[in-house]
Design an enzyme around this catalytic site. Sequence first.
Site, PDB file in Angstrom:
ATOM      1  N   GLY A   1       0.829  -1.181   0.062  1.00 47.77           N
ATOM      2  CA  GLY A   1       0.069   0.109  -0.044  1.00 47.77           C
ATOM      3  C   GLY A   1       0.911   1.396   0.116  1.00 47.77           C
TER       4      GLY A   1
ATOM      5  CD  GLN B   1      -7.733   5.673   7.957  1.00 49.48           C
ATOM      6  OE1 GLN B   1      -7.449   5.215   9.099  1.00 49.48           O
ATOM      7  NE2 GLN B   1      -8.489   4.988   7.148  1.00 49.48           N
ATOM      8  NE  ARG B   2      -2.703   2.845   1.120  1.00 48.64           N
ATOM      9  CZ  ARG B   2      -3.113   1.864   0.667  1.00 48.64           C
ATOM     10  NH1 ARG B   2      -3.772   0.763   1.741  1.00 48.64           N
ATOM     11  NH2 ARG B   2      -3.427   1.631  -0.624  1.00 48.64           N
TER      12      ARG B   2
ATOM     13  CB  THR C   1       2.886  -0.343   6.860  1.00 39.51           C
ATOM     14  OG1 THR C   1       1.414  -0.470   7.455  1.00 39.51           O
ATOM     15  CG2 THR C   1       3.452  -0.842   8.217  1.00 39.51           C
ATOM     16  CB  ILE C   2      -0.735   4.035   7.080  1.00 39.27           C
ATOM     17  CG1 ILE C   2      -1.572   2.814   6.747  1.00 39.27           C
ATOM     18  CG2 ILE C   2      -0.007   4.860   5.866  1.00 39.27           C
ATOM     19  CD1 ILE C   2      -3.144   3.504   6.681  1.00 39.27           C
ATOM     20  CG  ASP C   3      -2.011  -1.240   8.709  1.00 42.22           C
ATOM     21  OD1 ASP C   3      -2.733  -0.240   8.438  1.00 42.22           O
ATOM     22  OD2 ASP C   3      -2.111  -2.094   8.202  1.00 42.22           O
TER      23      ASP C   3
ATOM     24  CD  GLU D   1      -8.801  -1.904   7.094  1.00 41.47           C
ATOM     25  OE1 GLU D   1      -9.415  -1.644   6.383  1.00 41.47           O
ATOM     26  OE2 GLU D   1      -7.354  -2.265   7.010  1.00 41.47           O
TER      27      GLU D   1
ATOM     28  NE  ARG E   1      -4.803  -5.901   5.258  1.00 45.21           N
ATOM     29  CZ  ARG E   1      -5.978  -6.583   4.345  1.00 45.21           C
ATOM     30  NH1 ARG E   1      -5.626  -8.010   4.559  1.00 45.21           N
ATOM     31  NH2 ARG E   1      -6.196  -6.073   3.462  1.00 45.21           N
TER      32      ARG E   1
HETATM   33  O1  F6P Z   1      -1.219  -2.255   4.696  1.00 40.70           O
HETATM   34  C1  F6P Z   1      -1.796  -0.829   4.674  1.00 40.70           C
HETATM   35  C2  F6P Z   1      -3.387  -0.762   4.333  1.00 40.70           C
HETATM   36  O2  F6P Z   1      -3.718   0.504   4.243  1.00 40.70           O
HETATM   37  C3  F6P Z   1      -4.067  -1.556   5.603  1.00 40.70           C
HETATM   38  O3  F6P Z   1      -4.389  -0.775   6.677  1.00 40.70           O
HETATM   39  C4  F6P Z   1      -5.263  -2.099   4.805  1.00 40.70           C
HETATM   40  O4  F6P Z   1      -5.987  -3.099   5.367  1.00 40.70           O
HETATM   41  C5  F6P Z   1      -4.683  -2.392   3.367  1.00 40.70           C
HETATM   42  O5  F6P Z   1      -3.471  -1.752   3.279  1.00 40.70           O
HETATM   43  C6  F6P Z   1      -5.721  -1.982   2.095  1.00 40.70           C
HETATM   44  O6  F6P Z   1      -5.200  -2.466   0.981  1.00 40.70           O
HETATM   45  P1  F6P Z   1      -5.695  -1.976  -0.486  1.00 40.70           P
HETATM   46  O7  F6P Z   1      -5.366  -0.492  -0.825  1.00 40.70           O
HETATM   47  O8  F6P Z   1      -4.857  -2.789  -1.269  1.00 40.70           O
HETATM   48  O9  F6P Z   1      -7.306  -2.158  -0.479  1.00 40.70           O
END
Ligand code: F6P
Length: 343
Positions: free
Chosen positions: A11, A275-276, A126-128, A223, A172
């Site tokens: 991501g 958020q990203r 990672t934002i996580d 989520e 996640r």
């Molecule tokens: O890995 C970062 C993240 O933003 C998670 O928080 C989220 O579950 C996932 O990527 C979503 O991924 P995509 O943009 O591929 O749906």
Amino acid sequence: MKKIGILTGGGDCPGLNPVIRAVVRKGLVEGYEILGIKNGWKGLIENNTMPLSLDSVSGILPKGGTILGTSRTNPYKKSGELEKTKENFKKLGLHALIAVGGEDTLGAAAKLVKDGIPNIVGVPKTIDNDLSCTDYTFGFDTALNTAMDCIDRLHTTAESHHRIIVVEVMGRHAGWIAVEAGVAGGADVILIPEIPADIDEVCAILKNRHRRGKTFSIVVVAEGTQLKAKDLVTQEERLDEFGHVRLGGIGEILAGEIEKRTGFETRVSVLGHIQRGGSPTAFDRILGTRFGVKAIELVKDNKFGRMVALTGNKIIDVPLEEAVRALKTVDMELYEIAKVFFG
Ligand code: F6P
């Protein structure tokens, strides 16, 4: 002139461009040639690259996303792609590779170190914030501030309309964004993947809050949060093309159940990819810059199979393998602090 490749996988997140810029700036100072590999591992499989010069990284520091593009491609998932990856690494004449990514991208990097590309350095993104062996990954701080700002904005509507608002944030396997944005934004309940949620308990907290005169509440839910087995609602589990579970939906389920069980008007707001995006915070720009410079230093010192990391305020390096062994979940001491403010 030794050639170093850099790729960004998984991501996207704010801070990737500061890392690329730092790798190029420091790399050129050290006399390396830097080659950008497009779209993560996919670019190495398909031999899709772009040269990186001082000019190509000029002005990218404040920009979100990644100028290299990204993908969730993992060379270990499809037969033949591992061979292609190794073949192209050689064909491109690369001395080393800097892989910037989260658990999936760096998991593949750790395996490749043993399977034929030993000269790899990892950079944690990672934002996580769920990668081990580093106090923070870049991208998290920006996402956290965005989520906090959204909670602040949602508060005004919740209060004016006497509603409960469920805010679904990303996370996640780990609830770092939920717990930190929840604490910073003054959430009344915070639910995280580490602890299965009990809807009855959530409703009891909200009813109690109403009893003391508060006619609005903010519930923050990550989520990836699961419900306790006794709660008779299920989450749909869709897979994306790379076999990852596509999350999202817990907020809607929760809001419906809360409204049904309490009678309070309840709405949901899913923050999702908002958020990203956006410009990286100063913290993420500085962390990304420090990580990028350190990655080149590791290449220069032939310290391969390592990942740059932050501990306290020091940039260190740790074994890549160790960093991807287990995810870093929420510190329960922090969650206990968050709970003081529930209700
Ligand atoms: O890995 C970062 C993240 O933003 C998670 O928080 C989220 O579950 C996932 O990527 C979503 O991924 P995509 O943009 O591929 O749906």
